[in-house]
Design a protein around this motif. Sequence first.
Motif, PDB file in Angstrom:
ATOM      1  N   LYS A   1       1.925 -18.826   6.535  1.00  0.00           N
ATOM      2  CA  LYS A   1       0.835 -18.342   5.684  1.00  0.00           C
ATOM      3  C   LYS A   1      -0.429 -18.119   6.509  1.00  0.00           C
ATOM      4  O   LYS A   1      -1.130 -17.119   6.322  1.00  0.00           O
ATOM      5  N   ALA A   2      -0.718 -19.050   7.410  1.00  0.00           N
ATOM      6  CA  ALA A   2      -1.917 -18.912   8.250  1.00  0.00           C
ATOM      7  C   ALA A   2      -1.808 -17.703   9.171  1.00  0.00           C
ATOM      8  O   ALA A   2      -2.771 -16.957   9.353  1.00  0.00           O
ATOM      9  N   LEU A   3      -0.642 -17.484   9.758  1.00  0.00           N
ATOM     10  CA  LEU A   3      -0.460 -16.342  10.656  1.00  0.00           C
ATOM     11  C   LEU A   3      -0.551 -15.015   9.908  1.00  0.00           C
ATOM     12  O   LEU A   3      -1.105 -14.044  10.421  1.00  0.00           O
ATOM     13  N   ARG A   4      -0.030 -14.969   8.688  1.00  0.00           N
ATOM     14  CA  ARG A   4      -0.165 -13.739   7.887  1.00  0.00           C
ATOM     15  C   ARG A   4      -1.629 -13.500   7.524  1.00  0.00           C
ATOM     16  O   ARG A   4      -2.114 -12.368   7.579  1.00  0.00           O
ATOM     17  N   HIS A   5      -2.315 -14.567   7.173  1.00  0.00           N
ATOM     18  CA  HIS A   5      -3.745 -14.450   6.851  1.00  0.00           C
ATOM     19  C   HIS A   5      -4.511 -13.932   8.069  1.00  0.00           C
ATOM     20  O   HIS A   5      -5.347 -13.034   7.953  1.00  0.00           O
ATOM     21  N   LEU A   6      -4.210 -14.483   9.236  1.00  0.00           N
ATOM     22  CA  LEU A   6      -4.855 -14.049  10.474  1.00  0.00           C
ATOM     23  C   LEU A   6      -4.546 -12.578  10.755  1.00  0.00           C
ATOM     24  O   LEU A   6      -5.442 -11.799  11.094  1.00  0.00           O
ATOM     25  N   PHE A   7      -3.295 -12.191  10.604  1.00  0.00           N
ATOM     26  CA  PHE A   7      -2.883 -10.808  10.850  1.00  0.00           C
ATOM     27  C   PHE A   7      -3.708  -9.840  10.007  1.00  0.00           C
ATOM     28  O   PHE A   7      -4.300  -8.892  10.525  1.00  0.00           O
ATOM     29  N   PHE A   8      -3.762 -10.070   8.712  1.00  0.00           N
ATOM     30  CA  PHE A   8      -4.489  -9.153   7.832  1.00  0.00           C
ATOM     31  C   PHE A   8      -5.996  -9.286   8.008  1.00  0.00           C
ATOM     32  O   PHE A   8      -6.728  -8.303   7.920  1.00  0.00           O
ATOM     33  N   GLY A   9      -6.470 -10.491   8.278  1.00  0.00           N
ATOM     34  CA  GLY A   9      -7.893 -10.699   8.505  1.00  0.00           C
ATOM     35  C   GLY A   9      -8.393  -9.963   9.730  1.00  0.00           C
ATOM     36  O   GLY A   9      -9.478  -9.359   9.713  1.00  0.00           O
ATOM     37  N   GLU A  10      -7.619  -9.985  10.809  1.00  0.00           N
ATOM     38  CA  GLU A  10      -8.009  -9.259  12.025  1.00  0.00           C
ATOM     39  C   GLU A  10      -8.110  -7.763  11.759  1.00  0.00           C
ATOM     40  O   GLU A  10      -9.009  -7.098  12.257  1.00  0.00           O
ATOM     41  N   ARG A  11      -7.187  -7.244  11.011  1.00  0.00           N
ATOM     42  CA  ARG A  11      -7.220  -5.813  10.717  1.00  0.00           C
ATOM     43  C   ARG A  11      -8.392  -5.466   9.807  1.00  0.00           C
ATOM     44  O   ARG A  11      -9.026  -4.432   9.957  1.00  0.00           O
TER      45      ARG A  11
END
Length: 180
Positions: free
Chosen positions: A47-57
């Motif tokens: 969940k954290a990695l998905r959040h990071l992925f979309f947050g960076e974009r």
Amino acid sequence: ARKTARGLEAPLQCIACVEKSLDGPLQEGLAFERQRFVERVNGTQSKALRHLFFGEREAAKPPPDAQGAALRPVQRVGVIGAGTMGGGIAMAFANAGYAVTLVEVTDAALAKGLETIRRNYAATVAKGKLDAAQMQDRLARIHGSTAMQELAEADLVIEAAFEDIAVKHGLFQQLDAIAR
């Protein structure tokens, strides 16, 4: 994998799945893999990695009210605090070609921070990742000062001071009076 993906669960679980599929019947290996997948995809790391992925974009996109606005050029950067974090930030900007004003409260703290930066660059030269001329060029981009007023010419100021809310509050009051 333990070394290169330190702290991450999924890579080690992938290896465990391959091992399990080799140790017994394929159907048992597939069932084991499915169980591990469901655990990982529902876990906090995933969940954290998905959040990071979309947050960076999303962070790379300008906010709707700023779209079409002219970008301000950044040529001079100010960094408040010459400790580990501030020194590293100053080096990153110097490496990218920016002029940096590094501000510290005392002459002693400033001298210590500038010496640490010099030692870090020297270590990079010793490893063969920079030559001496590049080191000198980057060091020349970093100007140290104990005068907050020197940040008035900065296009961007980054605060990396001691983690004390009262100190930070005082710094931002000073910056509010002088920053562009």
